[in-house]
Write a protein that holds these residues in place. Structure first.
Motif, short mmCIF file in Angstrom:
data_model
loop_
_atom_site.label_atom_id
_atom_site.label_comp_id
_atom_site.label_asym_id
_atom_site.label_seq_id
_atom_site.Cartn_x
_atom_site.Cartn_y
_atom_site.Cartn_z
N LEU A 94 0.84 -1.18 0.00
CA LEU A 94 0.00 0.00 0.00
C LEU A 94 0.88 1.23 0.00
N HIS A 95 0.60 2.18 -0.88
CA HIS A 95 1.42 3.38 -0.99
C HIS A 95 1.38 4.15 0.33
N TYR A 96 2.57 4.62 0.76
CA TYR A 96 2.67 5.23 2.08
C TYR A 96 1.87 6.52 2.18
N LEU A 97 1.72 7.25 1.09
CA LEU A 97 1.00 8.52 1.12
C LEU A 97 -0.45 8.38 0.64
N GLY A 98 -0.93 7.16 0.41
CA GLY A 98 -2.29 6.97 -0.09
C GLY A 98 -3.30 6.82 1.04
N MET A 99 -4.60 6.85 0.65
CA MET A 99 -5.74 6.63 1.55
C MET A 99 -6.40 5.32 1.15
N TRP A 100 -6.58 4.43 2.13
CA TRP A 100 -7.05 3.09 1.84
C TRP A 100 -8.21 2.70 2.74
N LEU A 101 -9.02 1.74 2.22
CA LEU A 101 -10.10 1.14 3.00
C LEU A 101 -9.78 -0.35 3.17
N LEU A 102 -9.81 -0.81 4.41
CA LEU A 102 -9.58 -2.22 4.73
C LEU A 102 -10.86 -2.78 5.35
N ARG A 103 -11.22 -4.02 5.00
CA ARG A 103 -12.42 -4.60 5.56
C ARG A 103 -12.22 -6.10 5.80
N VAL A 104 -13.05 -6.65 6.73
CA VAL A 104 -12.98 -8.04 7.11
C VAL A 104 -14.38 -8.52 7.46
N ARG A 105 -14.64 -9.83 7.21
CA ARG A 105 -15.91 -10.44 7.58
C ARG A 105 -15.65 -11.90 7.94
N SER A 106 -16.62 -12.48 8.65
CA SER A 106 -16.57 -13.89 9.05
C SER A 106 -17.49 -14.70 8.16
N GLN A 107 -17.23 -16.03 8.12
CA GLN A 107 -17.99 -16.90 7.23
C GLN A 107 -17.99 -18.32 7.78
N ILE A 108 -19.21 -18.94 7.75
CA ILE A 108 -19.35 -20.36 8.09
C ILE A 108 -20.18 -20.99 6.99
N SER A 110 -22.04 -21.22 3.88
CA SER A 110 -22.64 -20.19 3.03
C SER A 110 -23.10 -18.97 3.81
N ASP A 111 -23.01 -19.04 5.14
CA ASP A 111 -23.40 -17.90 5.98
C ASP A 111 -22.22 -16.94 6.11
N VAL A 112 -22.48 -15.69 5.86
CA VAL A 112 -21.44 -14.66 5.97
C VAL A 112 -21.96 -13.52 6.84
N SER A 113 -21.03 -12.82 7.47
CA SER A 113 -21.39 -11.69 8.32
C SER A 113 -21.25 -10.40 7.53
N PRO A 114 -21.74 -9.30 8.05
CA PRO A 114 -21.50 -8.01 7.40
C PRO A 114 -20.02 -7.66 7.43
N TRP A 115 -19.57 -6.78 6.53
CA TRP A 115 -18.19 -6.30 6.47
C TRP A 115 -17.94 -5.28 7.57
N VAL A 116 -16.77 -5.32 8.13
CA VAL A 116 -16.30 -4.29 9.06
C VAL A 116 -15.20 -3.52 8.33
N ILE A 117 -15.43 -2.23 8.08
CA ILE A 117 -14.54 -1.41 7.25
C ILE A 117 -13.71 -0.50 8.15
N LEU A 118 -12.41 -0.38 7.79
CA LEU A 118 -11.49 0.48 8.54
C LEU A 118 -10.80 1.44 7.59
N ASP A 119 -10.77 2.71 7.95
CA ASP A 119 -10.10 3.74 7.15
C ASP A 119 -8.63 3.79 7.57
N PHE A 120 -7.72 3.77 6.57
CA PHE A 120 -6.29 3.66 6.90
C PHE A 120 -5.47 4.54 5.98
N CYS A 121 -4.60 5.38 6.58
CA CYS A 121 -3.64 6.21 5.86
C CYS A 121 -2.26 5.96 6.47
N PRO A 122 -1.33 5.28 5.79
CA PRO A 122 -0.03 4.97 6.38
C PRO A 122 0.73 6.20 6.85
#
Length: 383
Positions: A94-108, A110-122
């Motif tokens: 990820l570029h050090y001066l860029g603005m990024w969105l990171l997200r994660v979800r759980s899954q069992i 075919s069941d999936v959870s909603p995404w959890v999004i995190l704002d990240f600027c190195p």
């Protein structure tokens, strides 16, 4: 109205049951950073999914793409269906001066959870690390500190990304309770001033960038001793020690040499008289060793050994004349033996006179008569 209220209540119960039965998303999502190393972490309670094994998927996307329709958003997966509670985003570069969105979800299944999004600027959020290496060298009573910049994920210098980065150097006398001294410098080579000679000092360094108030942890502490002019008392002690050591070495060497000399003297110059045979062999050994085997050895004195001297007669003595080595070129001259009845002279092509007269012959007879009086001698000797 009453029927409408019942309908709303039933709808709320259905919605609540459906929500409560849905798979929950990870919680406490954070990102751990150091220079250009980024690791996304989250928490998960295993009791939330008692019916199966849960996996997690993480993705990233540039923040400016969020304004596009969902069909055109470019989410890229980093960890897909992983059972771990963390995911390393360093390989995504990820570029050090860029603005990024990171997200994660759980899954069992075919069941999936909603995404959890995190704002990240190195540049804003990433933590800067201490120098990757610190080396301390004594120089003329001072200390020279060589600092190596923090390294990025690609092993590059963080100074390329943070051009205003500098170093905070702290040093103190080892074992002292005084306040440490501080020095700041943007250089990679720093000379610490006002130090005492032959004194131990400890040094530690941390990186600083003022734009986002980034301050790293201290590097490991390094201790070393300053140098300087050697005190006179140390020079005197070193000289005295060297003198004592040299004197001891000389005494030890003299002792062993004297023992060796005694052994040699007792072997070759013994006070016990040797047998005559051995003594004669030792005295004649140099001449026998260095003599030319092709030349004859002439002796000044020849002792004649005869078991019965009275039985020796003049006419039975055989005389032999030996040529000296320098006359070896006259190899054409022949040797002959003569009995007492011969004249005892050599002939050279019949042209020479007798070299031995009657007077000399009388002297030779007298000498041979004297020899008869000796108890020892040899009749004929050739070497």
């Amino acid at each position: 109205m009453k029927l409408f209220g019942v309908f709303i209540s039933a709808l709320m119960v259905f919605w609540t049951s459906s929500v409560c039965g849905a798979l929950r998303a990870p919680h406490n999502v954070t990102i751990q950073t150091l220079n250009m190393n980024y690791v996304l972490k989250w928490a998960w309670d295993p009791e939330q999914a008692p019916k199966g094994n849960v996996t997690f998927t993480t993705q990233y996307m540039a923040k400016f793409k969020k304004k596009k329709p969902k069909s055109r958003q470019d989410w890229r997966s980093v960890c897909d269906s992983s059972p771990d509670y963390s995911c390393d985003f360093s390989s995504a570069e990820l570029h050090y001066l860029g603005m990024w969105l990171l997200r994660v979800r759980s899954q069992i299944g075919s069941d999936v959870s909603p995404w959890v999004i995190l704002d990240f600027c190195p540049d804003r959020d990433a933590v800067i690390g201490p120098p990757s290496s610190v080396n301390i060298t004594p120089v003329d009573g001072l200390l020279q500190v060589d600092i190596l910049d923090p390294r990025s994920y690609t092993n590059g210098s963080m100074r390329e990304l943070l051009p205003n980065m500098y170093y905070f150097i702290q040093y103190w006398k080892r074992g002292s309770l005084m306040q440490p001294n501080n020095v700041t410098s943007a250089n990679n080579v720093v000379i610490l001033p006002e130090l005492e000679n032959w004194t131990w000092y400890c040094v530690r360094v941390k990186s600083v960038d003022d734009y986002y108030k980034k301050i790293s942890d201290f590097s490991p502490t390094y201790c070393t001793q300053t140098d300087g002019q050697t005190p006179y008392w140390q020079i005197f002690l070193i000289f005295l020690f060297s003198l004592v050591l040299s004197f001891g070495a000389i005494l030890l060497l003299f002792r062993y040499v004297s023992e060796v000399v005694k052994v040699i003297r007792s072997t070759f110059y013994s006070t016990v008289p040797r047998p005559a045979l051995i003594q004669g062999f030792l005295s004649d050994m140099p001449r026998l060793l260095y003599a030319d085997p092709e030349t004859e050895i002439c002796f000044d004195r020849v002792d004649l050994l005869t078991p019965e001297p009275e039985a020796i007669k003049v006419d039975e003595i055989i005389l032999e004349v030996h040529l000296p080595p320098e006359t070896s070129q006259q190899s054409d001259r022949t040797h002959s033996r003569h009995s007492s009845g011969d004249s005892g002279v050599y002939s050279n092509e019949g042209s020479r006179q007798n070299d031995l007269g009657d007077g000399k012959m009388d002297k030779l007879v007298k000498k041979i008569a004297r020899v008869n009086e000796l108890d020892e001698g040899v009749q004929d000797m050739r070497v």
